[in-house]
Design a protein around this motif. Structure first.
Motif, short mmCIF file in Angstrom:
data_model
loop_
_atom_site.label_atom_id
_atom_site.label_comp_id
_atom_site.label_asym_id
_atom_site.label_seq_id
_atom_site.Cartn_x
_atom_site.Cartn_y
_atom_site.Cartn_z
N ARG A 57 0.82 -1.22 0.12
CA ARG A 57 0.02 -0.03 -0.05
C ARG A 57 0.99 1.35 0.09
NH1 ARG A 57 -4.90 1.38 4.48
NH2 ARG A 57 -5.55 3.25 3.44
N TYR A 58 1.93 1.15 0.73
CA TYR A 58 2.77 2.53 0.67
C TYR A 58 4.02 2.36 0.07
CZ TYR A 58 -0.69 3.64 4.34
OH TYR A 58 -1.89 4.00 4.96
N GLN A 59 4.09 1.42 -0.98
CA GLN A 59 5.40 0.99 -1.54
C GLN A 59 6.06 2.34 -2.12
OE1 GLN A 59 4.76 -0.99 -5.21
NE2 GLN A 59 6.97 -1.29 -5.56
N GLU A 60 5.25 3.09 -2.56
CA GLU A 60 6.18 4.50 -2.98
C GLU A 60 6.61 5.35 -1.98
OE1 GLU A 60 6.84 5.11 -6.02
OE2 GLU A 60 5.51 3.27 -6.55
N GLN A 61 6.29 5.36 -0.55
CA GLN A 61 6.75 6.05 0.32
C GLN A 61 7.51 5.30 1.43
OE1 GLN A 61 3.14 5.94 -0.04
NE2 GLN A 61 3.16 7.43 -1.56
N ILE A 62 7.88 4.11 0.90
CA ILE A 62 8.87 3.31 1.84
C ILE A 62 9.94 3.74 2.58
CG2 ILE A 62 9.75 1.86 -0.02
CD1 ILE A 62 8.34 0.44 3.17
N THR A 97 10.38 7.03 3.06
CA THR A 97 10.35 8.34 3.70
C THR A 97 10.45 8.19 5.23
OG1 THR A 97 7.79 8.07 3.67
CG2 THR A 97 8.96 9.19 1.70
N ARG A 113 8.37 9.39 7.67
CA ARG A 113 7.09 8.97 7.99
C ARG A 113 6.84 7.50 8.02
NH1 ARG A 113 1.30 11.87 6.16
NH2 ARG A 113 0.13 10.76 7.76
N ALA A 114 6.86 7.03 6.81
CA ALA A 114 6.57 5.45 6.60
C ALA A 114 7.32 4.57 7.38
CB ALA A 114 6.90 5.11 5.33
N THR A 116 6.33 2.16 10.54
CA THR A 116 6.53 0.79 10.37
C THR A 116 7.43 0.36 11.61
OG1 THR A 116 6.89 0.98 7.76
CG2 THR A 116 7.87 -0.88 8.89
#
Length: 366
Positions: free
Chosen positions: A121-126, A128, A130-131, A135
């Protein structure tokens, strides 16, 4: 829920590998402790049923249930801390409705499924901040609960999580920074652990490390691992045979308490020899390799992560267990996948393999 699959996409090889190594485990368990062999057979039957059902159940639907599974897993781990049972200084089991099981084993599958969905779901922001922060919090909660009662499982689960993070595509720059920080930190941690008045790990855990490092100085604590090493070597090429009556056997002489669990590889090596031990290692390696091959053709990132997570589970846990039985690592309470006695572990692994099989039924070409 159930799709129209093509039978040629079903990875029967993986099923054969899993069942073959389980059967070997059942035979060795029966030789080590015949009283629990029937239970292990029942566990295999239940596991195969779960594997077949999950292999036909669309894993995309399972990924929608990861949050309830994650919360339920946290509740079970809390139940272990508040009212669990255990042995040898570790509390790992809980009983619900007359069924006794080990929630930390289920945690491995839940964590694989949860972070497979989360990272997709958050592949593009992994990569960053925040992500990564979110995590870290999400993985710290279950790991923090597991480490209270099961350090070895925590280590393996952490390795599984790091594998998922790497496959998800985290930046190499972040990996380099983490390695630069964690390497000296690990050295400092090991130094602090070896201090006499440390409070980082529990007393029995420190005793195992000291016994592994100085076996002659702590013979009463090191005898189990030292006997295991001798048993592995005594099997030679073909072994002493299953159900042998040799008085110097680890099971007959009671040189290893409960050899059917964490030290089952010692019994297998002694009774089946190098050939049998090598067969177990090769089958476990083939299971991990087959999971990776399925991952290469997965239709999405989540499927790829599920397969790689199961490969990491089988690979890392097998590696640690065999290292312990051969004296390369301190003694830990960790089972050998599909081989050691343990119904929760066995059924959980079969469930994970079932999901991997479903990923294989939905390759990219469809």
């Amino acid at each position: 829920m159930f799709k129209m699959y093509s039978i040629k996409d079903y990875r029967f090889r993986l099923c054969v590998y899993v069942i073959a190594v389980t059967v070997i485990g059942i035979l060795v368990i029966g030789s080590a402790n015949e009283s629990v062999q029937d239970k292990q057979i029942a566990g295999m039957v239940i596991g195969i049923c779960c594997m077949l059902i999950l292999s036909l159940f669309d894993y995309s639907l399972l990924l929608k249930l990861v949050w309830p599974a994650y919360i339920g897993n946290i509740a079970l781990l809390l139940g272990v801390l508040l009212g669990g049972s255990g042995s040898h200084g570790a509390t790992r089991w809980i009983e619900i409705a007359g069924i006794r099981f080990q929630p930390s084993e289920l945690s491995k599958i839940v964590i694989i499924m949860f972070f497979s969905a989360f990272f997709m779901r958050y592949q593009e922001q992994i990569s960053t901040f925040r992500a990564l922060s979110v995590t870290a919090v999400l993985v710290a909660v279950p790991l923090g609960l597991v480490v209270q009662s099961d350090l070895s499982t925590t280590i393996v689960t952490t390795l599984i999580f790091l594998t998922l993070l790497f496959i998800a595509g985290i930046s190499y720059k972040i990996i380099g920074i983490a390695a630069a920080i964690c390497t000296p930190a690990a050295v400092v941690l090991l130094y602090l652990i070896m201090q006499p008045d440390q409070e980082i790990i529990k007393g029995y855990q420190l005793s195992r490390i000291l016994a592994w490092r100085y076996p002659k100085k702590y013979p009463d604590l090191a005898y189990q691992q030292q006997n295991s090493i001798m048993a592995v070597g005594s099997g030679q090429l073909w072994g002493k045979g299953l159900n042998n009556n040799s008085f110097d056997s680890v099971k007959n002489g009671n040189f290893i308490p409960e050899p059917h669990t964490d030290f089952i590889f010692s019994v297998a090596s002694e009774e089946l020899g190098f050939v049998g031990a090598a067969a177990i290692v090769i089958l476990l390696m083939l299971i991990a390799l087959e999971c990776i091959l399925i991952a290469r053709k997965a239709k999405d990132l989540a499927g790829r992560l599920i397969c790689c997570g199961m490969a990491a589970l089988v690979g890392f846990q097998s590696f640690v267990n065999i290292c312990v039985t051969t004296g390369l690592m301190p003694n830990t309470g960790l089972t050998l996948p599909f081989v050691s006695y343990g119904l929760t572990s066995l059924v959980s692994l079969y469930m994970g393999i079932g999901i991997v099989l479903n990923v294989g039924l939905q390759p990219k070409k469809y």
